[in-house]
Design an enzyme around this catalytic site. Structure first.
Site, PDB file in Angstrom:
ATOM      1  N   HIS A  98       1.002  -1.147  -0.090  1.00 38.83           N
ATOM      2  CA  HIS A  98      -0.109   0.075   0.022  1.00 38.83           C
ATOM      3  C   HIS A  98       1.057   1.214   0.029  1.00 38.83           C
ATOM      4  O   HIS A  98       1.919   1.129   0.542  1.00 38.83           O
ATOM      5  CB  HIS A  98      -1.032  -0.091   1.071  1.00 38.83           C
ATOM      6  N   GLU A 115      -1.360  -0.290   8.421  1.00 39.18           N
ATOM      7  CA  GLU A 115      -2.633  -1.077   8.930  1.00 39.18           C
ATOM      8  C   GLU A 115      -1.927  -1.863  10.185  1.00 39.18           C
ATOM      9  O   GLU A 115      -0.795  -2.191  10.247  1.00 39.18           O
ATOM     10  CB  GLU A 115      -3.163  -2.009   8.042  1.00 39.18           C
ATOM     11  N   HIS A 173       3.235  -7.420   2.009  1.00 37.12           N
ATOM     12  CA  HIS A 173       2.856  -8.214   2.989  1.00 37.12           C
ATOM     13  C   HIS A 173       1.779  -9.286   2.388  1.00 37.12           C
ATOM     14  O   HIS A 173       1.087  -8.903   1.095  1.00 37.12           O
ATOM     15  CB  HIS A 173       2.148  -7.470   4.003  1.00 37.12           C
ATOM     16  N   ARG A 193      -1.257  -5.095  -6.063  1.00 38.17           N
ATOM     17  CA  ARG A 193      -1.169  -6.357  -6.179  1.00 38.17           C
ATOM     18  C   ARG A 193       0.133  -6.600  -6.943  1.00 38.17           C
ATOM     19  O   ARG A 193       0.171  -6.178  -8.273  1.00 38.17           O
ATOM     20  CB  ARG A 193      -2.389  -6.911  -6.835  1.00 38.17           C
TER      21      ARG A 193
END
Length: 318
Positions: A98, A115, A173, A193
């Site tokens: 991200h 996150e 991740h 992605r």
């Protein structure tokens, strides 16, 4: 008078999802799977509705508009700051990354995404991708993508119940098969992605990859660097799972009665991972069970949690 409000989940069916949230968390859906259950969301692509009380049937957007943004925070924000989910991975998620706020706002008119994950349960042998292997540069990773050798560059970490993983923007991740977790994140849905195990989507084609954007934002940090970001606002309490620029997250095992406070700076999100009990405010009680999500408005003041419950309480730091 403002009160704690119970939220109705928003469900997402995705190729890798399972059915543990239906079977163990009383999530009711006609979808084939519940990959993600959005427990606090104020977004066009997912909006909680309120269950019960004066605002029964209101969307969270309507509730905020009716009561003013002060129910979220007294700070000057231009959008709702957090997105909180349960995630059930029956299969591996794609390897992804991200962006930070600067890149996200510039190229997607969205916040970036930092996150954290709290592992609720993990089947024996479960693992996840947590960054690249030590010494792997972005140039080496780019070449591995071209050569079809992505998996050789990834840092795989074994996972067990109770583990916490903090994922700052830029860290590669992926959640592995067999993991059930709670995710607290910036309110963003930007995902670049990198690799998807050559899976075919519902349309019969491989799912889209976002290689160029991913390579632009990847930052491979070590554990010390990650923890500096994770606890950038301090770590004075053993209950604290993260206390970063964007959010503070605490986990509590409650047996009895524990008092909390929602001041003017931030709402509290109360997510029940296990057990049952009640939230009490101003003499009124609200039942909370495994899988429930409550929004405690900013400025509500003191409230208590009572019973035998495991909860995650999240608030904002911005």
């Amino acid at each position: 008078m403002l009160k704690p409000i119970k939220l109705i989940s928003v469900f997402k069916e995705i190729i890798w999802g399972g059915n543990r949230l239906k079977e163990e968390y009383n999530k009711k859906s006609e979808l084939n799977n519940i990959a993600e259950s959005w427990e606090l969301t104020v977004r066009e692509d997912g909006m909680n509705t309120i269950s019960g009380g004066e605002f029964n049937g209101y969307t969270m957007e309507q509730y905020i508009n009716e009561n003013g943004f002060s129910v979220v925070t007294d700070k000057n924000l231009d959008r709702f700051p957090l997105l909180i989910k349960f995630i059930d991975a029956e299969d591996n998620l794609s390897v992804q990354v991200h962006p930070d706020d600067e890149y996200g706002l510039k190229y997607a008119n969205s916040l970036g995404k930092t996150e954290m994950w709290y592992i609720i349960d993990a089947k024996p042998g479960s693992q996840l991708v947590y960054g690249l292997k030590e010494g792997v540069t972005n140039e080496m990773f780019a070449q591995a993508i071209k050569d079809g050798k992505v998996e050789e560059m990834l840092n795989y970490v074994p996972v067990k119940k109770g583990d916490v993983f903090f994922i700052p923007s830029g860290l590669v991740h992926a959640i592995g098969a067999g993991i059930l977790l709670a995710e607290i994140q910036q309110n963003s849905n930007i995902t670049y992605r990198v690799y998807d195990y050559n899976r075919i989507g519902k349309n019969g084609k491989p799912r889209d990859l976002h290689i160029n954007d991913a390579l632009n934002v990847i930052v491979n940090r070590n554990e010390e660097e990650i923890n500096q970001i994770r606890y950038s606002n301090g770590n004075a309490d053993e209950s604290t799972l993260a206390n970063c620029e964007y959010f503070k997250v605490d986990r509590f095992d409650i047996a009895g009665n524990v008092k909390f406070n929602a001041d003017k700076t931030s709402f509290n999100s109360v997510l029940c991972l296990d057990g049952n009990g009640k939230i009490t405010y101003n003499g009124e009680s609200f039942v909370i069970n495994k899988g429930d999500s409550y929004f405690i408005p900013a400025g509500l003041g003191e409230y208590s949690l009572e019973g035998n419950v495991e909860v995650i309480i999240s608030s904002i730091n911005q």
